[in-house]
Scaffold this motif. Structure first.
Motif, PDB file in Angstrom:
ATOM      1  N   SER A  23     -18.684  10.846 -62.826  1.00 48.92           N
ATOM      2  CA  SER A  23     -20.131  11.013 -62.731  1.00 48.92           C
ATOM      3  C   SER A  23     -20.833  10.395 -63.938  1.00 48.92           C
ATOM      4  N   ILE A  52     -27.773   4.523 -56.452  1.00 51.17           N
ATOM      5  CA  ILE A  52     -27.498   5.216 -55.198  1.00 51.17           C
ATOM      6  C   ILE A  52     -26.132   5.902 -55.255  1.00 51.17           C
ATOM      7  N   ALA A  53     -25.130   5.212 -55.795  1.00 47.21           N
ATOM      8  CA  ALA A  53     -23.792   5.799 -55.908  1.00 47.21           C
ATOM      9  C   ALA A  53     -23.810   7.031 -56.812  1.00 47.21           C
ATOM     10  N   LEU A  55     -26.357   9.040 -57.494  1.00 44.83           N
ATOM     11  CA  LEU A  55     -27.074  10.143 -56.852  1.00 44.83           C
ATOM     12  C   LEU A  55     -26.249  10.781 -55.738  1.00 44.83           C
ATOM     13  N   LEU A  56     -25.574   9.962 -54.952  1.00 43.87           N
ATOM     14  CA  LEU A  56     -24.726  10.514 -53.890  1.00 43.87           C
ATOM     15  C   LEU A  56     -23.539  11.286 -54.452  1.00 43.87           C
ATOM     16  N   TYR A  57     -22.959  10.782 -55.523  1.00 44.45           N
ATOM     17  CA  TYR A  57     -21.813  11.470 -56.124  1.00 44.45           C
ATOM     18  C   TYR A  57     -22.253  12.778 -56.767  1.00 44.45           C
ATOM     19  N   ARG A  59     -24.557  14.724 -55.676  1.00 41.59           N
ATOM     20  CA  ARG A  59     -24.678  15.693 -54.590  1.00 41.59           C
ATOM     21  C   ARG A  59     -23.314  16.250 -54.215  1.00 41.59           C
ATOM     22  N   HIS A  60     -22.298  15.409 -54.313  1.00 38.56           N
ATOM     23  CA  HIS A  60     -20.933  15.840 -53.996  1.00 38.56           C
ATOM     24  C   HIS A  60     -20.432  16.887 -54.988  1.00 38.56           C
ATOM     25  N   LYS A  80     -23.264  22.513 -49.775  1.00 39.15           N
ATOM     26  CA  LYS A  80     -23.328  21.299 -50.591  1.00 39.15           C
ATOM     27  C   LYS A  80     -24.753  21.079 -51.047  1.00 39.15           C
ATOM     28  N   ASN A  81     -24.901  20.808 -52.313  1.00 40.24           N
ATOM     29  CA  ASN A  81     -26.184  20.457 -52.909  1.00 40.24           C
ATOM     30  C   ASN A  81     -27.247  21.519 -52.638  1.00 40.24           C
TER      31      ASN A  81
END
Length: 174
Positions: A23, A52-53, A55-57, A59-60, A80-81
């Motif tokens: 992260s 984008i990667a 932010l998506l990670y 959330r994971h 999740k999130n």
């Protein structure tokens, strides 16, 4: 005897060191490509991809498990999130074989068996106080669930099935 017990526990999953490192690396690369994008316009595309990667990670990494015990049934959800909820399973106390603290002698028949399905719904924190293993049998499948319930939830489950639930010894003053 009617058992009207309701307990709810929310357990936050602790990210591993590798997940934290990944992260932070994504965020560092995002800012590096932002700085390069201010100088050379071509690097703004890389900046957007890494943003984008990252932010998506992120959330994971925000993962929680919710245990709900109501009248002899245990429901487990994954959140999740803090927004997306998914039901992972509903388990009946009738199918419970044994519930005991991790490492207890009553769990020894279930260690090192290959046909077991192990489901880890814990925080992955090795310093957690209450870690219980629940063994459920049904439909020819044996499932081991790793949970971190509260004392109140363990007590409620013990009231429903005292011969199947092993409680940790209470410390003096509790």
């Amino acid at each position: 005897m009617e058992n009207n017990s309701f307990c709810e526990v929310l357990v936050k999953v602790k990210p591993t060191k590798w997940e934290n490192f990944l992260s932070k690396a994504l965020w560092v690369l995002t800012f590096v490509y932002l700085a390069l994008g201010l100088i050379y316009i071509i690097f703004l595309a890389f900046f957007l991809v890494f943003l984008i990667a990252a932010l998506l990670y992120r959330r994971h990494l925000r993962l929680e498990y919710e245990y709900q015990y109501l009248d002899g049934g245990l429901r487990i959800d994954r959140i999740k999130n803090r927004s997306k909820r998914k039901k992972l399973g509903v388990y009946s106390m009738e199918n419970l074989t044994v519930m005991a603290p991790e490492g207890h002698d009553r769990l020894s028949p279930y260690t090192n068996r290959k046909e077991l399905k192990v489901l880890d719904y814990s925080s992955h924190d090795p310093t957690a106080e209450l870690r219980y293993i629940l063994v459920f049998q049904g439909g020819g499948v044996i499932q081991l669930l790793l949970l971190e319930p509260t004392q109140a939830m363990v007590q409620a489950m013990w009231r429903a099935a005292p011969s199947k639930v092993v409680r940790k010894a209470m410390l003096p003053g509790q």
